[in-house]
Design a protein around this motif. Structure first.
Motif, PDB file in Angstrom:
ATOM      1  N   GLU A  91       0.835  -1.207   0.000  1.00 24.86           N
ATOM      2  CA  GLU A  91       0.000   0.000   0.000  1.00 24.86           C
ATOM      3  C   GLU A  91       0.869   1.256   0.000  1.00 24.86           C
ATOM      4  N   LYS A  92       1.928   1.199   0.831  1.00 25.12           N
ATOM      5  CA  LYS A  92       2.803   2.382   0.906  1.00 25.12           C
ATOM      6  C   LYS A  92       3.497   2.630  -0.438  1.00 25.12           C
ATOM      7  N   GLU A  93       3.930   1.550  -1.059  1.00 24.64           N
ATOM      8  CA  GLU A  93       4.584   1.670  -2.368  1.00 24.64           C
ATOM      9  C   GLU A  93       3.639   2.322  -3.366  1.00 24.64           C
ATOM     10  N   GLU A  94       2.362   1.823  -3.311  1.00 24.08           N
ATOM     11  CA  GLU A  94       1.364   2.360  -4.235  1.00 24.08           C
ATOM     12  C   GLU A  94       1.147   3.849  -3.996  1.00 24.08           C
ATOM     13  N   LEU A  95       1.077   4.191  -2.682  1.00 25.22           N
ATOM     14  CA  LEU A  95       0.852   5.574  -2.303  1.00 25.22           C
ATOM     15  C   LEU A  95       1.994   6.453  -2.830  1.00 25.22           C
ATOM     16  N   LEU A  96       3.196   5.943  -2.636  1.00 21.65           N
ATOM     17  CA  LEU A  96       4.368   6.690  -3.077  1.00 21.65           C
ATOM     18  C   LEU A  96       4.326   6.897  -4.593  1.00 21.65           C
ATOM     19  N   GLN A  97       3.986   5.798  -5.306  1.00 15.19           N
ATOM     20  CA  GLN A  97       3.917   5.879  -6.761  1.00 15.19           C
ATOM     21  C   GLN A  97       2.855   6.888  -7.191  1.00 15.19           C
ATOM     22  N   PHE A  98       1.722   6.841  -6.441  1.00 15.08           N
ATOM     23  CA  PHE A  98       0.618   7.743  -6.732  1.00 15.08           C
ATOM     24  C   PHE A  98       1.078   9.202  -6.595  1.00 15.08           C
ATOM     25  N   MET A  99       1.783   9.418  -5.465  1.00 15.70           N
ATOM     26  CA  MET A  99       2.281  10.779  -5.251  1.00 15.70           C
ATOM     27  C   MET A  99       3.277  11.177  -6.345  1.00 15.70           C
ATOM     28  N   ASP A 101       3.152  10.280  -9.318  1.00 16.53           N
ATOM     29  CA  ASP A 101       2.455  10.571 -10.568  1.00 16.53           C
ATOM     30  C   ASP A 101       1.666  11.876 -10.533  1.00 16.53           C
ATOM     31  N   VAL A 102       1.058  12.188  -9.376  1.00 15.70           N
ATOM     32  CA  VAL A 102       0.168  13.356  -9.374  1.00 15.70           C
ATOM     33  C   VAL A 102       0.882  14.664  -9.059  1.00 15.70           C
ATOM     34  N   GLY A 106       8.565  17.889  -9.490  1.00 13.67           N
ATOM     35  CA  GLY A 106       9.216  16.623  -9.794  1.00 13.67           C
ATOM     36  C   GLY A 106       9.608  15.941  -8.482  1.00 13.67           C
ATOM     37  N   LEU A 107       9.573  14.630  -8.474  1.00 13.74           N
ATOM     38  CA  LEU A 107       9.986  13.898  -7.271  1.00 13.74           C
ATOM     39  C   LEU A 107      11.090  12.929  -7.664  1.00 13.74           C
ATOM     40  N   TRP A 108      11.981  12.677  -6.735  1.00 11.32           N
ATOM     41  CA  TRP A 108      13.031  11.713  -7.025  1.00 11.32           C
ATOM     42  C   TRP A 108      13.372  10.919  -5.791  1.00 11.32           C
ATOM     43  N   ARG A 109      13.881   9.724  -6.031  1.00 13.32           N
ATOM     44  CA  ARG A 109      14.254   8.849  -4.905  1.00 13.32           C
ATOM     45  C   ARG A 109      15.584   8.230  -5.265  1.00 13.32           C
ATOM     46  N   PHE A 110      16.496   8.359  -4.362  1.00 13.59           N
ATOM     47  CA  PHE A 110      17.850   7.868  -4.619  1.00 13.59           C
ATOM     48  C   PHE A 110      18.106   6.700  -3.660  1.00 13.59           C
ATOM     49  N   ASP A 111      18.101   5.464  -4.199  1.00 18.15           N
ATOM     50  CA  ASP A 111      18.335   4.294  -3.350  1.00 18.15           C
ATOM     51  C   ASP A 111      19.831   4.077  -3.230  1.00 18.15           C
ATOM     52  N   LEU A 112      20.267   4.097  -1.976  1.00 18.27           N
ATOM     53  CA  LEU A 112      21.713   4.076  -1.788  1.00 18.27           C
ATOM     54  C   LEU A 112      22.308   2.700  -2.093  1.00 18.27           C
ATOM     55  N   LYS A 116      20.714   3.728  -7.584  1.00 20.35           N
ATOM     56  CA  LYS A 116      19.851   4.178  -8.678  1.00 20.35           C
ATOM     57  C   LYS A 116      18.952   5.331  -8.250  1.00 20.35           C
ATOM     58  N   VAL A 117      18.640   6.193  -9.199  1.00 24.36           N
ATOM     59  CA  VAL A 117      17.736   7.307  -8.919  1.00 24.36           C
ATOM     60  C   VAL A 117      16.465   7.081  -9.727  1.00 24.36           C
ATOM     61  N   HIS A 118      15.316   7.204  -9.026  1.00 23.61           N
ATOM     62  CA  HIS A 118      14.023   7.087  -9.724  1.00 23.61           C
ATOM     63  C   HIS A 118      13.429   8.478  -9.818  1.00 23.61           C
ATOM     64  N   TRP A 119      13.094   8.868 -11.030  1.00 20.44           N
ATOM     65  CA  TRP A 119      12.541  10.212 -11.254  1.00 20.44           C
ATOM     66  C   TRP A 119      11.059  10.099 -11.565  1.00 20.44           C
ATOM     67  N   SER A 120      10.250  11.030 -11.065  1.00 19.45           N
ATOM     68  CA  SER A 120       8.845  11.042 -11.465  1.00 19.45           C
ATOM     69  C   SER A 120       8.769  11.545 -12.909  1.00 19.45           C
ATOM     70  N   GLU A 121       7.596  11.269 -13.533  1.00 16.35           N
ATOM     71  CA  GLU A 121       7.474  11.615 -14.954  1.00 16.35           C
ATOM     72  C   GLU A 121       7.720  13.097 -15.237  1.00 16.35           C
ATOM     73  N   GLN A 122       7.229  13.960 -14.291  1.00 16.54           N
ATOM     74  CA  GLN A 122       7.318  15.410 -14.532  1.00 16.54           C
ATOM     75  C   GLN A 122       8.757  15.924 -14.502  1.00 16.54           C
ATOM     76  N   SER A 123       9.635  15.155 -13.851  1.00 10.51           N
ATOM     77  CA  SER A 123      10.986  15.677 -13.626  1.00 10.51           C
ATOM     78  C   SER A 123      11.660  16.126 -14.917  1.00 10.51           C
ATOM     79  N   ALA A 124      11.579  15.278 -15.942  1.00  7.87           N
ATOM     80  CA  ALA A 124      12.264  15.606 -17.192  1.00  7.87           C
ATOM     81  C   ALA A 124      11.674  16.864 -17.822  1.00  7.87           C
TER      82      ALA A 124
END
Ligand code: C2E
Ligand code: MG
Ligand code: MG
Length: 664
Positions: A91-99, A101-102, A106-112, A116-124
């Motif tokens: 559920e938390k993963e889904e919530l994070l993904q939802f956030m 997307d909406v 831009g949102l980003w997550r850097f897994d140490l 790897k860095v995950h960028w939200s769609e808007q970032s680019a």
């Protein structure tokens, strides 16, 4: 905080009951004290004690109140909550993904662990670099400005090390090569052992906001037209530099004021657009002529100010003189604006901080010097020399006092009669001459304050007061029956070139109910020849109103006869300088004869000014000039004395009209 706990109270009650049972045992146990009854009694007590200590009571249901108004119902105790941690996680993963997307940011997550860095769609889109940001910071880093890139890496590692949020405004080049400013924020997340596992953050495009901020910042210090610094900045900097002399008494800086000559005429002859372009080009040339840390500001419409900072060790005054020479030749070099070749000269004042403690006195002195340079004309330069400070301060004081005098109406008029020697010395009119009646200075002559009033523009409000006073005075005489008497009022060049000059005169005539035939306006020959076409228009408008125009100080201003013919003028006044030495001075005699002939041929009235002797009067009579103004007949007189003089020099016929038939 006191906590009321029902379950604790119940346990205590059971213990008290057990205690009472023990205390009152003799009374409560049957008299036989049989083993059975004793055992069951003690078992009962032990049970009570056991329950009080070990029994588990269900929690008391009590509803919770938040902010005293929202009631949260108690949880249903029958529902057994069993946590499904896997589901929670999903559920938390889904919530994070939802956030992800909406969010418009831009949102980003850097897994140490994976790096790897995950960028939200808007970032680019926000970065506008035209490609996907990939799964690292590399793409972003490659479009960053170099210095920002270094800071970014430093901030990122500091944030992880010290467990704190970081903010950075990074500048990147977008797809079109434009600069975008991106606000980057990030915060590290830690696991239970306190090890950093990831960093989560946002990014937003703040370019437009920054631009607005920058514009505001820029416009508060800069002149919008030329891009040079503005007056406020200039004053603040001088103030700052003067303060600096407190800790560094040898700190030397120079201030140059530049005032362009005849800029209004340039504006009028070409167009304001050309005028604006010219100012911009001048600002550029001035900038080029100065050193890098000097400050160039536009401090007035056609005035520039320069602060030559820290001139110590640069050959000080020698260096300044070189800059001034450079400035002058740059300004004199012809300007080519929209195919027009424009020649400009400017007056300059140069001053050093040595003698001054505050901005006001420094600028007052610089202003006074500038005026002096202007008087010299044609690109005059004034350097501040010792001893000038006092003079400058005096002038500054005078200006302030004139301002006050206008407000408290300290100016008064005296009237000098004009005598018609062909008509039994009758007085057809007067010239109104201003005097300043000041408590400290006494009666001040116009020569001591009119030039300053003209330079500062104070002549405009002062002139309005003078015209009003003169009109009221002559109206009084008209009302007494002297219906054709005239009063000539001097108008300075500055007043004459006012856009609404004709309207102002008309307003005062209406206010004072004076007929225009009783008013003459005197302008000097020099003023009349300044802007010929405009002057002709204004004079025509005044003549159409029925006013008479008189050319003062005639003979000093090199009039062109061609123009004189075109002007709707009524009177010429021969300047006193030509009268002074007649009949002895042959040259003056020749000039006067010529002027008289000219006035006759142009059908103009002629008045000789400054006539002091009978010889002069007789000479003028012989040559055909019959209107005389001068000490020979009378000095300028106060209003009441002038009326008396008028009475004594008016034909009886007119005086009779005044008694029998006052003209209104
Ligand atoms: P102006 O308009 O040429 O005025 C004539 C000046 O000559 C007056 O000086 C007058 O007192 C003086 N004067 C007249 N007759 C004689 C004489 O026989 N001998 C000598 N030595 N002087 C004589 P004043 O009143 O000191 O004014 C000087 C100048 O100040 C005026 O010259 C005029 O240009 C200006 N002025 C005076 N009043 C006003 C005013 O109300 N507005 C403006 N804008 N300028 C004024
Ligand atoms: Mg005059
Ligand atoms: Mg005169």
């Amino acid at each position: 905080m006191f906590l009321f706990n029902e379950r604790l109270m119940f346990r205590a009650l059971l213990l008290v009951v057990a205690g009472l049972l023990l205390i009152f045992m003799p009374e409560l146990v049957p008299d036989d004290y049989s083993i059975l009854s004793m055992t069951s009694y003690f078992l009962g007590v032990a049970l009570l004690i056991g329950i009080s200590f070990f029994a588990k009571f269900p929690p008391v249901k009590r509803s919770k109140k938040i902010r005293n108004d929202i009631e949260i119902p108690p949880a249903d105790a029958t529902v057994v909550v069993s946590r499904d941690y896997h589901k929670d996680f999903l559920e938390k993963e889904e919530l994070l993904q939802f956030m992800f997307d909406v969010s418009t940011d831009g949102l980003w997550r850097f897994d140490l662990a994976s790096g790897k860095v995950h960028w939200s769609e808007q970032s680019a889109t926000i970065c506008g670099i035209g490609k996907d940001l990939g799964d690292s910071f590399d793409v972003l880093k490659s479009s960053m400005f170099e210095s920002d890139r270094k800071d970014f890496l430093k901030l990122l590692s500091e944030s992880l090390e010290k467990n704190r949020q970081f903010f950075q405004e990074i500048r990147i080049y977008d797809r079109e090569g434009n600069t975008r400013i991106i606000l980057l924020c990030g915060k590290p997340q830690y696991n239970e052992e306190g090890r950093a596992i990831r960093m989560v953050g946002t990014l937003a495009d703040v370019t437009a906001k920054k631009q607005v901020e920058r514009n505001l910042f820029y416009s508060s210090f800069h002149d919008a037209l030329t891009g040079a610094k503005n007056r406020q900045f200039f004053l603040d900097r001088i103030d700052e530099d003067l303060l600096r002399t407190g800790s560094r008494p040898d700190y030397l800086f120079g201030v140059i004021l530049i005032d362009l000559d005849h800029f209004t005429a340039i504006n009028d002859s070409f167009s304001h657009l050309v005028g604006d372009k010219l100012l911009r080009t001048i600002a550029d040339r001035v900038l080029q002529s100065c050193r890098q840390n000097d400050i160039v500001a536009r401090v007035g419409g056609d005035e520039f100010g320069i602060i030559l900072r820290d001139i110590q060790g640069h050959g000080s005054e020698g260096e300044v003189q070189a800059i001034v020479r450079r400035l002058q030749s740059e300004i004199r070099r012809p300007f080519l604006i929209d195919d027009n070749e424009i020649l400009v000269t400017a007056a300059m004042a140069v001053i050093f901080n040595k003698d001054f403690k505050d901005v006001e006195s420094l600028l007052a002195s610089a202003d006074a010097m500038l005026r002096q340079a202007k008087r010299v004309g044609n690109g005059g330069i004034q350097f501040f020399a010792s001893g000038m400070r006092e003079k400058a301060m005096e002038l500054y004081k005078l200006e302030m006092e004139i301002r006050k005098a206008i407000q408290s109406q300290e100016f008064m008029l005296v009237y000098q009669p004009i005598t018609d020697i062909n008509k039994n010395n009758e007085v057809p009119g007067f010239e109104a001459l201003v005097r300043w009646n000041n408590t400290e200075r006494g009666i001040v002559a116009p020569a001591d304050f009119i030039p300053m009033a003209e330079e500062t523009g104070l002549i405009v409000p002062m002139g309005e007061q003078i015209l009003r006073m003169a009109c009221y005075q002559v109206k009084e005489w008209v009302d007494l029956g002297y219906k054709n008497v005239t009063v000539a009022v001097n108008f300075s060049a500055r007043q004459f070139s006012l856009d609404n000059m004709v309207g102002e005169v008309q307003k005062i005539l209406l206010e004072t109910h004076l007929h225009p035939r009783n008013l003459k306006l005197e302008i000097t020959e020099y003023t009349a020849m300044a802007e010929v076409e405009k002057t002709i228009d204004v004079m025509n408008a005044l003549a159409d109103m029925g006013l008479q125009i008189s050319i003062d100080d005639f003979g000093t201003g090199y009039s062109s006869l061609v123009y004189l013919k075109r002007y709707p003028i009524h009177t010429l006044k021969i300047d006193r300088s030509f009268i002074k030495d007649i009949p002895e001075n042959a040259e003056d005699v020749a000039i006067i004869k010529m002027v008289i002939a000219m006035a006759k041929s142009l059908n103009l009235e002629l008045i000789a000014e400054g006539v002091e002797t009978l010889d002069q009067v007789e000479f003028l009579r012989k040559e055909g000039c019959h209107l005389i103004q001068g000490y020979y007949f009378s000095k300028p007189l106060a209003g009441d004395k002038a009326l008396e003089y008028l009475k004594n020099h008016t034909s009886v016929a007119v005086q009779n009209i005044s008694v029998l038939d006052p003209v209104t």
